[in-house]
Enzyme design. Structure first.
Site, PDB file in Angstrom:
ATOM      1  N   ASP A  23      23.363 172.028 109.323  1.00 41.23           N
ATOM      2  CA  ASP A  23      23.508 170.868 108.071  1.00 41.23           C
ATOM      3  C   ASP A  23      21.959 170.394 107.762  1.00 41.23           C
ATOM      4  O   ASP A  23      21.143 170.964 108.333  1.00 41.23           O
ATOM      5  CB  ASP A  23      24.272 169.792 108.507  1.00 41.23           C
ATOM      6  CG  ASP A  23      24.504 168.648 107.630  1.00 41.23           C
ATOM      7  OD1 ASP A  23      24.637 169.042 106.341  1.00 41.23           O
ATOM      8  OD2 ASP A  23      24.035 167.336 107.938  1.00 41.23           O
ATOM      9  N   SER A  24      21.923 169.720 106.440  1.00 37.76           N
ATOM     10  CA  SER A  24      20.437 169.086 106.365  1.00 37.76           C
ATOM     11  C   SER A  24      19.903 168.133 107.283  1.00 37.76           C
ATOM     12  O   SER A  24      18.702 167.921 107.275  1.00 37.76           O
ATOM     13  CB  SER A  24      20.548 168.427 104.741  1.00 37.76           C
ATOM     14  OG  SER A  24      21.736 167.578 104.807  1.00 37.76           O
ATOM     15  N   CYS A  70      28.090 171.320 105.998  1.00 35.52           N
ATOM     16  CA  CYS A  70      27.617 170.509 104.940  1.00 35.52           C
ATOM     17  C   CYS A  70      28.223 170.940 103.488  1.00 35.52           C
ATOM     18  O   CYS A  70      28.452 172.185 103.094  1.00 35.52           O
ATOM     19  CB  CYS A  70      25.928 171.240 104.755  1.00 35.52           C
ATOM     20  SG  CYS A  70      24.996 170.553 103.428  1.00 35.52           S
ATOM     21  N   GLU A 121      20.786 159.029 107.679  1.00 35.86           N
ATOM     22  CA  GLU A 121      19.522 159.433 108.299  1.00 35.86           C
ATOM     23  C   GLU A 121      18.870 158.410 108.669  1.00 35.86           C
ATOM     24  O   GLU A 121      17.762 158.706 109.553  1.00 35.86           O
ATOM     25  CB  GLU A 121      18.974 160.563 107.178  1.00 35.86           C
ATOM     26  CG  GLU A 121      19.527 161.673 106.973  1.00 35.86           C
ATOM     27  CD  GLU A 121      19.811 162.486 108.244  1.00 35.86           C
ATOM     28  OE1 GLU A 121      18.790 162.762 108.930  1.00 35.86           O
ATOM     29  OE2 GLU A 121      20.625 163.372 108.339  1.00 35.86           O
ATOM     30  N   CYS A 139      31.216 165.123 101.961  1.00 40.39           N
ATOM     31  CA  CYS A 139      29.857 165.334 102.537  1.00 40.39           C
ATOM     32  C   CYS A 139      29.864 165.020 104.166  1.00 40.39           C
ATOM     33  O   CYS A 139      30.503 164.045 104.628  1.00 40.39           O
ATOM     34  CB  CYS A 139      28.852 164.404 101.898  1.00 40.39           C
ATOM     35  SG  CYS A 139      27.335 164.241 102.924  1.00 40.39           S
ATOM     36  N   HIS A 195      28.065 163.974 106.461  1.00 41.05           N
ATOM     37  CA  HIS A 195      27.483 162.821 106.745  1.00 41.05           C
ATOM     38  C   HIS A 195      28.369 161.548 106.540  1.00 41.05           C
ATOM     39  O   HIS A 195      28.154 160.618 107.322  1.00 41.05           O
ATOM     40  CB  HIS A 195      26.269 162.247 105.847  1.00 41.05           C
ATOM     41  CG  HIS A 195      24.727 163.099 106.321  1.00 41.05           C
ATOM     42  ND1 HIS A 195      24.656 164.317 106.052  1.00 41.05           N
ATOM     43  CD2 HIS A 195      23.883 162.602 106.853  1.00 41.05           C
ATOM     44  CE1 HIS A 195      23.568 164.787 106.241  1.00 41.05           C
ATOM     45  NE2 HIS A 195      22.967 163.516 106.948  1.00 41.05           N
TER      46      HIS A 195
END
Ligand code: DGL
Length: 270
Positions: free
Chosen positions: A10-11, A73, A151, A185, A187
């Site tokens: 994932d990012s 992702c 994040e 997403c 996240h």
């Protein structure tokens, strides 16, 4: 014979929503996780950049001789759909597994989708839902501030910044009388408590990371790649920036000690 791992990327932290579920449904599997924390977020970048990053991420995992790759992702799954052709091992993104569950869940045929700007601009979830059932109405909303919140460790639903940001994006969606909301997403499930509070009890939240973990089990079974069940799986975590913040948020989210668990790598080499 050495036990091959599942590769997940994932990012940044989002793919841990898939890992959390993989640990439950496939406890014997080894997992190699890569979070591209040095280049997060992906969701406001061009499709070409996202494709380039996704290929490098997959190549890094393949250098660990993984038996399957998960693009955990929503953004990569939405804009780099051809990634599977360059990989050479079984591959899944998050869009298909999530869509199947959302379609089974909705009772009033009104589904909301939230995701990054790139994901929403691609209409990936909407297109797949309409292909499966043209009668379902789909309402889309991008939430570009959610990834930076996660994040940076803003994940507590009682934090006013979290609450206001979630309300700012979701109050519009609430007006559409949806009964199912795709967290498109990976996240976003980390903000599930805050999202659930704003949407209310009548809306079922579909966690793209979790659905992808279930789907992965099916693929491994189908391909005869399941690990033997006599040994606990191990996890290795890699990131492309300093591990400190990743470890801190991952520890809260996964509920396990993550101190000194992540290794920094140079993703530009891949
Ligand atoms: N977890 C990624 C997704 O599912 C976040 C993308 C980003 O870095 O913006 O879309």
């Amino acid at each position: 014979m050495e036990k091959k791992s599942i590769g997940v990327f994932d990012s940044g932290l989002g793919g841990l929503t898939a890992v959390k579920q993989l640990l439950k449904v496939l406890p014997n599997e080894n997992i190699v996780y890569f979070g591209d924390t040095g280049r997060v977020p992906y969701g406001n970048r061009s499709n070409n950049t996202i494709k380039k990053y996704a290929l490098q991420d997959a190549k890094f995992l393949l250098s660990h001789n993984v038996k399957l790759v998960i693009a955990a992702c929503g953004t990569v799954s939405s804009v780099a759909g051809d990634l599977h052709s360059s990989i050479g091992v079984p591959y899944t993104g998050v869009v298909n597994p999530t869509v199947y569950t959302a379609i089974r869940t909705t009772k009033n045929n009104r589904i909301g989708v939230i995701g990054t700007s790139a994901t929403i601009a691609s209409h990936s979830y909407k297109t797949r839902i309409k292909e499966e059932n043209p009668n379902i109405k789909v309402f889309e909303q991008d939430c570009p501030l959610f990834v930076p919140l996660v994040e940076n460790g803003f994940i507590d639903k009682n934090d006013p910044i979290v609450r206001l940001t979630v309300e700012r994006y979701l109050n519009i969606l609430k007006e559409n009388d949806i009964d199912t909301l795709i967290l498109g997403c990976t996240h976003y499930p980390i903000l599930k408590d805050a999202i659930g509070d704003v949407m209310g009890n009548g809306v079922t939240l579909i966690d793209s990371g979790m659905e992808t973990a279930y789907y992965t089990k099916k693929i491994l079974k189908r391909e005869n790649l399941l690990a033997e069940d006599n040994q606990q799986g191990q996890c290795q975590f890699f990131v492309s920036d300093t591990p400190d913040n990743f470890e801190k948020v991952a520890e809260i989210f996964l509920g396990r000690n993550m101190e000194h668990s992540a290794t920094q790598i140079n993703i530009e080499k891949y």
